[in-house]
Design a protein around this motif. Structure first.
Motif, PDB file in Angstrom:
ATOM      1  N   TYR A 259       0.977  -1.077  -0.069  1.00 19.86           N
ATOM      2  CA  TYR A 259       0.085  -0.067   0.119  1.00 19.86           C
ATOM      3  C   TYR A 259       0.916   1.223   0.148  1.00 19.86           C
ATOM      4  O   TYR A 259       0.782   2.366  -0.907  1.00 19.86           O
ATOM      5  CB  TYR A 259      -0.952   0.091   1.176  1.00 19.86           C
ATOM      6  N   GLU A 260       1.865   1.170   0.585  1.00 19.43           N
ATOM      7  CA  GLU A 260       2.796   2.285   0.741  1.00 19.43           C
ATOM      8  C   GLU A 260       3.443   2.614  -0.558  1.00 19.43           C
ATOM      9  O   GLU A 260       3.520   3.684  -1.085  1.00 19.43           O
ATOM     10  CB  GLU A 260       4.101   1.821   1.629  1.00 19.43           C
ATOM     11  N   GLY A 261       3.600   1.247  -1.282  1.00 19.14           N
ATOM     12  CA  GLY A 261       4.464   1.517  -2.624  1.00 19.14           C
ATOM     13  C   GLY A 261       3.171   2.124  -3.647  1.00 19.14           C
ATOM     14  O   GLY A 261       3.275   2.980  -4.558  1.00 19.14           O
ATOM     15  N   LEU A 262       1.798   1.750  -3.334  1.00 17.20           N
ATOM     16  CA  LEU A 262       0.814   2.462  -4.029  1.00 17.20           C
ATOM     17  C   LEU A 262       0.460   3.944  -4.240  1.00 17.20           C
ATOM     18  O   LEU A 262       0.685   4.680  -5.098  1.00 17.20           O
ATOM     19  CB  LEU A 262      -0.629   1.840  -3.758  1.00 17.20           C
ATOM     20  N   LEU A 263       0.841   4.404  -2.666  1.00 18.45           N
ATOM     21  CA  LEU A 263       0.567   5.504  -2.633  1.00 18.45           C
ATOM     22  C   LEU A 263       1.752   6.357  -3.021  1.00 18.45           C
ATOM     23  O   LEU A 263       1.678   7.716  -3.427  1.00 18.45           O
ATOM     24  CB  LEU A 263       0.593   6.080  -0.835  1.00 18.45           C
ATOM     25  N   SER A 264       2.989   5.902  -3.058  1.00 20.44           N
ATOM     26  CA  SER A 264       4.479   6.513  -3.738  1.00 20.44           C
ATOM     27  C   SER A 264       3.945   6.945  -5.000  1.00 20.44           C
ATOM     28  O   SER A 264       4.506   7.857  -5.533  1.00 20.44           O
ATOM     29  CB  SER A 264       5.419   5.673  -3.328  1.00 20.44           C
ATOM     30  N   GLN A 265       2.969   6.383  -5.721  1.00 23.81           N
ATOM     31  CA  GLN A 265       2.502   6.577  -7.118  1.00 23.81           C
ATOM     32  C   GLN A 265       1.762   7.591  -7.200  1.00 23.81           C
ATOM     33  O   GLN A 265       1.125   8.327  -8.162  1.00 23.81           O
ATOM     34  CB  GLN A 265       1.870   5.444  -7.813  1.00 23.81           C
ATOM     35  N   VAL A 266       1.430   8.408  -6.193  1.00 20.05           N
ATOM     36  CA  VAL A 266       0.463   9.586  -6.310  1.00 20.05           C
ATOM     37  C   VAL A 266       1.288  10.779  -6.331  1.00 20.05           C
ATOM     38  O   VAL A 266       2.502  10.766  -5.598  1.00 20.05           O
ATOM     39  CB  VAL A 266      -0.466   9.884  -5.139  1.00 20.05           C
ATOM     40  N   GLY A 267       1.085  11.577  -7.210  1.00 23.69           N
ATOM     41  CA  GLY A 267       2.028  12.912  -7.095  1.00 23.69           C
ATOM     42  C   GLY A 267       1.842  13.754  -8.522  1.00 23.69           C
ATOM     43  O   GLY A 267       0.983  13.353  -9.402  1.00 23.69           O
ATOM     44  N   GLU A 268       2.529  14.880  -8.279  1.00 23.21           N
ATOM     45  CA  GLU A 268       2.471  15.688  -9.644  1.00 23.21           C
ATOM     46  C   GLU A 268       3.006  14.988 -10.760  1.00 23.21           C
ATOM     47  O   GLU A 268       3.894  14.475 -10.795  1.00 23.21           O
ATOM     48  CB  GLU A 268       3.508  17.123  -9.303  1.00 23.21           C
ATOM     49  N   ALA A 269       2.516  15.434 -11.905  1.00 22.12           N
ATOM     50  CA  ALA A 269       3.124  15.064 -13.111  1.00 22.12           C
ATOM     51  C   ALA A 269       4.350  15.838 -13.553  1.00 22.12           C
ATOM     52  O   ALA A 269       4.384  16.879 -13.273  1.00 22.12           O
ATOM     53  CB  ALA A 269       1.895  15.265 -14.207  1.00 22.12           C
TER      54      ALA A 269
END
Ligand SMILES: O=C(O)C(=O)C[C@]1(C(=O)O)C=C[C@@H](O)C=C1
Length: 341
Positions: free
Chosen positions: A312-322
């Motif tokens: 889940y941490e890995g999943l959240l790390s994919q959230v961000g600015e383009a």
């Protein structure tokens, strides 16, 4: 529960070394449980369950030993109430189960036909109700603060008073054992809990006790709470309701479950229970007396929770600015919303 009891001895005046407080005087079942739990500790024989909790809260005792439930008579309500409604600061750190052999103790020379009154702690009297009705139907039943206190009172009587208590109490207070094993069902056992200022670290064979207060009456609320444990393969070893004392029909639920608050699945279950009812009190996590290690289902092992956490941490790390600035355009404000005015 607000206490009107005398304050315990201040901590500074305490002699060095661990101290254990228990329901006295010496010769009670609680004194035997205290010896098993803390064989090397200095001993404080106190005269009520409330005083024992106060001693732990005030740190005049490192450990307190109180009865929690009996196989014949059920829960010791005073202990449950102190733990649920009393001041915080005394947590369950261990448990001891003790075989309870009730004996009829009398002054030497007394016969059954001499006995006019039987004294004991009310829970002890209740464990022998049928035996007393059969063998001493005319005797009155008098409450004492403990079985050993009852023995002491019988020893001071004219011989017409008997006590229900331990063989040790007979020896300590100069009484004879007129009848042995007078409890109504075989295998009579009392579970004592050991209290201290903190919980025990996890051992792998643990139990957690908690009390949940139902502020409002919602359909299915109890089921939702129980499901949080069941969903994670957590076994419940005890569940019991008690009135909150606020109004008729308002209850709190005592739950004992397998596992420790620091186990991932127990932690998740407790967090989820907290979403349903914010008012809950964890009474303690502690090694179980039966040393049973329950094996969680593969979906609920520590490894399974850790893998899920990392994923889940890995999943959240994919959230961000383009990269390269805003490419989100009109999508950022919500579906179908025009942003150009
Ligand atoms: O009076 C004692 O000897 C106690 O230790 C108390 C107590 C109790 O309150 O349940 C403990 C064990 C027995 O179940 C009977 C009495």
């Amino acid at each position: 529960m607000t206490s009107t009891r005398e304050p315990s001895r201040p901590r500074e005046e305490r002699p060095a070394g661990p101290r254990v407080a228990f329901l006295g005087p010496e010769g009670t079942f609680a004194s035997e449980a205290a010896r098993l739990a803390a064989p090397d500790a200095a001993r404080d024989a106190l005269s009520s369950i409330g005083e024992i909790l106060d001693a732990v809260r005030a740190e005049t005792a490192d450990l307190g030993v109180v009865p929690l439930e009996n196989s014949i008579e059920g829960s010791v309500n005073l202990t449950l109430d102190e733990l649920a409604f009393g001041e915080p600061g005394a947590m369950i750190r261990g448990e001891v189960t003790l075989p309870v052999t009730m004996n009829l103790l009398t002054r030497p020379g007394s016969q059954l036909s001499d006995i006019k009154a039987v004294r004991s702690q009310p829970h002890a009297l209740a464990q022998c109700r049928e035996w007393l009705e059969t063998h001493l139907p005319a005797a009155q039943h008098d409450a004492s603060t403990s079985t050993a206190e009852a023995a002491r009172e019988a020893a001071e009587s004219d011989g017409a008073v008997a006590a229900l208590g331990t063989q040790l109490a007979a020896e300590l207070y100069g009484l004879g054992v007129l009848a042995r094993d007078v409890h109504d069902y075989p295998g009579n056992t009392t579970r004592f809990v050991l209290l201290s200022r903190s919980m025990h670290p996890a051992t792998g064979a643990d139990k957690t006790s908690l009390v949940v207060f139902f502020g409002e009456d919602r359909p299915g609320l109890l089921l939702r709470i129980l499901e949080e444990f069941a969903l994670r393969g957590i076994n419940l070893t005890k569940i019991e309701s008690r009135p909150t004392k606020q109004q008729l029909g308002e209850y709190c639920i005592f739950i004992d479950c397998a596992g420790h608050v620091s186990d991932a699945r127990v932690g998740e279950a407790l967090r989820s229970v907290h979403r349903h009812v914010a008012n809950l009190r964890v009474l303690g996590s502690y090694p179980r007396a039966d040393a049973v290690r329950e094996t969680p289902p593969v979906t609920d092992t520590e490894t399974a929770y850790e893998d899920a956490r990392q994923w889940y941490e890995g999943l959240l790390s994919q959230v961000g600015e383009a990269r390269g600035g805003s490419i989100d355009g009109g999508f950022a404000g919500g579906a179908g919303e025009r942003r150009d005015g």
